[in-house]
Enzyme design. Sequence first.
Site, PDB file in Angstrom:
ATOM      1  N   PHE A   1      44.267 -12.684   1.965  1.00 54.84           N
ATOM      2  CA  PHE A   1      43.772 -12.293   3.227  1.00 54.84           C
ATOM      3  C   PHE A   1      43.311 -13.577   4.193  1.00 54.84           C
ATOM      4  O   PHE A   1      43.173 -13.648   5.497  1.00 54.84           O
ATOM      5  CB  PHE A   1      42.764 -11.161   3.214  1.00 54.84           C
ATOM      6  CG  PHE A   1      41.271 -11.345   3.249  1.00 54.84           C
ATOM      7  CD1 PHE A   1      40.623 -11.904   2.019  1.00 54.84           C
ATOM      8  CD2 PHE A   1      40.515 -11.762   4.283  1.00 54.84           C
ATOM      9  CE1 PHE A   1      39.466 -12.316   1.806  1.00 54.84           C
ATOM     10  CE2 PHE A   1      38.957 -12.081   4.272  1.00 54.84           C
ATOM     11  CZ  PHE A   1      38.678 -12.342   2.967  1.00 54.84           C
ATOM     12  N   LYS A   2      42.710 -14.705   3.290  1.00 49.60           N
ATOM     13  CA  LYS A   2      41.963 -15.775   4.138  1.00 49.60           C
ATOM     14  C   LYS A   2      43.166 -16.470   4.972  1.00 49.60           C
ATOM     15  O   LYS A   2      42.660 -16.982   6.003  1.00 49.60           O
ATOM     16  CB  LYS A   2      41.243 -16.693   3.262  1.00 49.60           C
ATOM     17  CG  LYS A   2      40.404 -15.967   2.538  1.00 49.60           C
ATOM     18  CD  LYS A   2      39.427 -16.949   1.622  1.00 49.60           C
ATOM     19  CE  LYS A   2      38.111 -16.322   1.089  1.00 49.60           C
ATOM     20  NZ  LYS A   2      38.337 -15.215   0.136  1.00 49.60           N
TER      21      LYS A   2
END
Length: 470
Positions: free
Chosen positions: A112-113
């Site tokens: 998700f980063k």
Amino acid sequence: MKYISTRGDATERHFCDILLEGLAPDGGLYLPMHYPQVDAATLARWRGLPYAELAFEILSLYIDDIPAADLKALVKRTYTKDVFGTDAIVPLKKLENGVYLEALSNGPTLAFKDMAMQLLGNLFEYELERRGETLNILGATSGDTGSAAEYAMRGKHGVRVFMLSPNGRMSPFQQAQMFSLQDENIHNIAIEGVFDDCQDIVKAVSNDLAFKREQRIGTVNSINWARLLAQVVYYFAGYFQATKSNDERVSFAVPSGNFGNICAGHIARMMGLPIERLVLATNENDVLDEFFRTGRYRVRGSAETHETSSPSMDISKASNFERFVFDLLGRDTGRTRELFAAKVAHEGGFALSQDEFARIEGFGFVSGKSTHAERVATIRDTWQRFGTMIDTHTADGLKVARERHANGVPILVLETALPAKFAETIREALGRDPERPAELADLEQRPKRFTVMAADAAQVKRYIGEHCRD
Ligand SMILES: *Cc1c(COP(=O)(O)O)cnc(C)c1O
């Protein structure tokens, strides 16, 4: 919109002033002076917007020093099907009634980063070019931050990355992902120590203000305000997908480490998004779960920091946590400074007063933890019952979501990584290899580019000094 520090430095700063910064000069974290309120009419207008347009609307509330047309172009260039795999960008997957996964992990590094970092790469390039400057990014990673930063910054004009990671403590996939990058502006430094040693070196270097200025050191760690801001967007996007009307409420379950992801959820809620609960999930490194259950925040030492099968949550202290505590304390800078500059720094933690602890409920937070056996069982159960393969971090989130959701309120579990990154635990749980995107089939066989170094800030500084100019 102007920004202030949680520890009282009241110099007024705009978005682009803090974009390239880490900590505020007084050691605090930057926050906006207030949270813009999103009323019913605005929510109604935003429902149904494509992701990039929604992102532009939200970012515009916090950024007043980039012309709207430029910001819009930049955001559109970032959130594309090409980079994130679908038009929805963060599609929901229904597991069963009232339980959804929000897919945040379809960017280039499968975690998700990328959601924030891809935007940051474009913002950095834009702002540096505007100023005619260059920047050397220094970061610490236990896996996902580093690769997300490197894939966001590779080949970007005016930016170099120096990324510290704990030597031998990332999964082979994560390590190969970072170390296989051959771009000249990317430097991988493997530190002989744990993640917190890496983080301490970043802090030590950043606290040397003369060095920092001279070598033009910046950061992309999760304390960066722009990253939090980018993450606020997918709470809104998830909400709109899970509901039909703005009268409905949802909860979010968030696999947590440095408290960045869930802090963005807190901000979305403060803006008026109808969030019932923010369910914080930890692994065996339960410093945050302990805090939300007891009001006691106790930083762990290296010896007490466990190496787990959800390694991106293996933290001993949570670098974004001060932002939430600041809001919890009614933005009392004196008390925040007392807790973090005095008690955390010198006594290793603090305990809230009873009155302060009682306020947590009003912020929607509850918490729980998950162990290795529980995440393996959750991965297996999710595969057997729904045919969906989840990674170890998402499994922690799902496990705690089931325990701590509010009855009758749908819960969105944030999918923070894809299982391909954590093959060993997937094999343990399912007796087979995880699926992996075809273009990454030979990842571990690619040539690697990295330097091993002792956990010593002076050595890291020397290396940066030797490599930060053309
Ligand atoms: C970074 C990360 C987390 C923790 O997120 P925080 O913002 O640090 O709380 C959880 N899961 C994965 C896969 C991550 O990469």
